[in-house]
Design a protein around this motif. Structure first.
Motif, short mmCIF file in Angstrom:
data_model
loop_
_atom_site.label_atom_id
_atom_site.label_comp_id
_atom_site.label_asym_id
_atom_site.label_seq_id
_atom_site.Cartn_x
_atom_site.Cartn_y
_atom_site.Cartn_z
N ARG A 73 47.76 -62.70 77.85
CA ARG A 73 48.01 -64.15 77.97
C ARG A 73 46.90 -64.82 78.76
NH1 ARG A 73 53.05 -61.93 78.63
NH2 ARG A 73 53.27 -62.37 80.86
N ALA A 74 46.35 -64.12 79.74
CA ALA A 74 45.23 -64.69 80.49
C ALA A 74 44.03 -64.91 79.57
CB ALA A 74 44.85 -63.76 81.65
N VAL A 75 43.74 -63.94 78.71
CA VAL A 75 42.63 -64.09 77.75
C VAL A 75 42.91 -65.28 76.82
CG1 VAL A 75 41.46 -63.01 75.80
CG2 VAL A 75 41.93 -61.68 77.86
N MET A 122 44.81 -78.74 83.50
CA MET A 122 46.14 -78.14 83.40
C MET A 122 46.05 -76.64 83.10
SD MET A 122 47.88 -81.18 81.14
CE MET A 122 49.36 -80.28 80.71
N LEU A 123 45.20 -76.30 82.16
CA LEU A 123 45.07 -74.89 81.76
C LEU A 123 44.40 -74.06 82.86
CD1 LEU A 123 44.05 -75.60 78.10
CD2 LEU A 123 46.10 -74.35 78.78
N ARG A 124 43.41 -74.65 83.52
CA ARG A 124 42.75 -73.92 84.60
C ARG A 124 43.72 -73.67 85.76
NH1 ARG A 124 36.93 -75.19 87.67
NH2 ARG A 124 36.62 -73.02 88.29
N THR A 125 44.51 -74.68 86.08
CA THR A 125 45.52 -74.51 87.13
C THR A 125 46.52 -73.42 86.74
OG1 THR A 125 45.31 -76.81 87.85
CG2 THR A 125 47.37 -75.68 88.39
N HIS A 126 46.92 -73.40 85.48
CA HIS A 126 47.85 -72.37 85.00
C HIS A 126 47.22 -70.97 85.11
CE1 HIS A 126 51.18 -70.78 82.60
NE2 HIS A 126 50.28 -70.08 81.95
N LEU A 127 45.97 -70.85 84.73
CA LEU A 127 45.27 -69.56 84.86
C LEU A 127 45.28 -69.09 86.30
CD1 LEU A 127 42.01 -69.72 82.69
CD2 LEU A 127 43.74 -67.91 82.62
N ARG A 128 45.00 -69.99 87.22
CA ARG A 128 44.91 -69.62 88.63
C ARG A 128 46.28 -69.31 89.22
NH1 ARG A 128 40.90 -74.59 90.43
NH2 ARG A 128 38.93 -73.46 90.46
N SER A 129 47.25 -70.17 88.96
CA SER A 129 48.54 -70.06 89.66
C SER A 129 49.49 -69.07 89.02
CB SER A 129 49.20 -71.44 89.74
OG SER A 129 49.51 -71.93 88.44
N GLN A 130 49.41 -68.92 87.70
CA GLN A 130 50.38 -68.09 86.99
C GLN A 130 49.82 -66.73 86.56
OE1 GLN A 130 53.70 -69.16 86.19
NE2 GLN A 130 53.22 -70.81 87.62
N LEU A 131 48.50 -66.63 86.39
CA LEU A 131 47.95 -65.43 85.76
C LEU A 131 46.88 -64.75 86.59
CD1 LEU A 131 47.83 -66.93 82.17
CD2 LEU A 131 49.30 -65.04 82.90
N GLY A 132 46.56 -65.29 87.76
CA GLY A 132 45.63 -64.62 88.66
C GLY A 132 44.20 -64.56 88.17
N HIS A 133 43.82 -65.51 87.35
CA HIS A 133 42.45 -65.56 86.83
C HIS A 133 41.92 -66.99 86.96
CE1 HIS A 133 41.85 -61.53 85.16
NE2 HIS A 133 43.14 -61.54 84.89
N ASP A 134 40.65 -67.16 86.60
CA ASP A 134 40.05 -68.48 86.65
C ASP A 134 39.17 -68.66 85.43
OD1 ASP A 134 39.36 -71.00 87.48
OD2 ASP A 134 38.16 -70.36 89.20
N TYR A 135 38.84 -69.91 85.14
CA TYR A 135 37.92 -70.18 84.05
C TYR A 135 36.58 -69.53 84.34
CZ TYR A 135 35.03 -72.68 80.71
OH TYR A 135 34.15 -72.98 79.69
N GLY A 136 36.07 -68.79 83.38
CA GLY A 136 34.84 -68.05 83.55
C GLY A 136 35.04 -66.55 83.66
N ASP A 137 36.30 -66.11 83.81
CA ASP A 137 36.57 -64.68 84.00
C ASP A 137 36.38 -63.87 82.73
OD1 ASP A 137 37.12 -65.14 86.63
OD2 ASP A 137 39.28 -64.73 86.50
N PHE A 138 36.42 -64.51 81.56
CA PHE A 138 36.33 -63.79 80.28
C PHE A 138 35.23 -64.40 79.43
CE2 PHE A 138 40.81 -63.82 81.63
CZ PHE A 138 41.02 -62.46 81.79
#
Length: 266
Positions: A73-75, A122-138
């Motif tokens: 889901r993070a990807v 919204m999506l970047r906040t979701h990545l950070r808060s819900q999935l433990g990742h950030d934009y740029g991780d993949f």
């Protein structure tokens, strides 16, 4: 600076958060800003301004994973965030690149830039808060911008092949993604579904803007919209729509039955 100057400036920014924030700020000044509709502008830096991360690869080299796992889901959410980041760039490019259009054209694409920036946040906040990742991780790909480059000198092709072709594919894909996320049932997956509800609703409006200006330009230039669209798809090797089409969303975005028939049967 006038709207089109500022749009070019923001397009050249490399920091994703700064770009999104400035696009939103620019949209917030829509009622008072001067547009400079007829000014010819030149970039002073490479386009678009890209962050050091994510690593950009060919679209065939970007891995996909099942949303059944948190990692998958993070990807997935990262890939959608990257699409929205690119969509900020696409709207800003339409703003600065094409002089001599009516004032409403620039205000429409300013609205799109602001809404795409909010989607990205919204999506970047979701990545950070819900999935433990950030934009740029993949890793990600730059397919949307490549069509922007192909249509840089033809506004009719730009309206035909970016909003009402590439971005319209999101209208078809989003419900399928939402179905998969609902099937997972995890809290982060259901939260992502709600974010995608907002994005889908506003993307219908963005595609409608593309449809409006494509038809306006065809009328101005004496072109038959369906026949000319088929020519542009072939000329620029644009990707075809992938069934099943979200016909309800596409109709709401202004596609005619003749256009839907062509997309489904060619």
């Amino acid at each position: 600076m006038e709207l089109r100057h500022r749009a070019l400036h923001v397009l050249q920014l490399t920091d994703p958060e700064e770009k999104a924030a400035q696009a939103l700020d620019l949209h917030g000044h829509a009622a008072t800003i001067s547009i400079a509709e007829n000014t010819i502008l030149e970039p002073t830096a490479p386009l678009p301004g890209c962050p050091a991360r994510p690593e950009l690869r060919h679209h065939t080299a970007v891995a996909r994973r099942s949303p059944a796992t948190a990692a998958g889901r993070a990807v997935l959410i990262h890939a959608i965030a990257h699409i929205e980041f690119n969509a900020i760039n696409l709207a800003l490019d339409a703003l600065w690149r094409f002089p001599g259009m009516p004032r409403r054209f620039y205000l429409d694409w300013l609205q799109v830039a602001g809404e795409e920036a909010r989607h990205f946040q919204m999506l970047r906040t979701h990545l950070r808060s819900q999935l433990g990742h950030d934009y740029g991780d993949f890793p990600a790909h730059q397919g949307l911008w490549s069509m922007c480059e192909k249509t840089a000198h033809d506004i009719v092709a730009r309206m035909a092949l970016v909003p009402r072709t590439l971005e319209a594919r999101g209208l078809d894909a989003t419900p399928l993604i939402q179905h998969k996320l609902r099937s997972v049932g995890a809290p982060d997956a259901l939260a992502a579904v709600r974010i995608l509800d907002v994005i889908l609703r506003e993307e219908v409006g963005h595609v409608a803007i593309g449809n409006h200006w494509y038809r306006w330009l065809c009328e101005r230039d004496g072109l038959e919209p369906v026949a000319h669209y088929a020519l542009l798809v072939q000329r620029h090797e644009a990707p075809r729509a992938k069934p099943p089409l979200n016909t309800a969303a596409r109709r709401a975005a202004g596609f005619s039955q003749a256009e839907l028939d062509w997309l489904e049967h060619g």
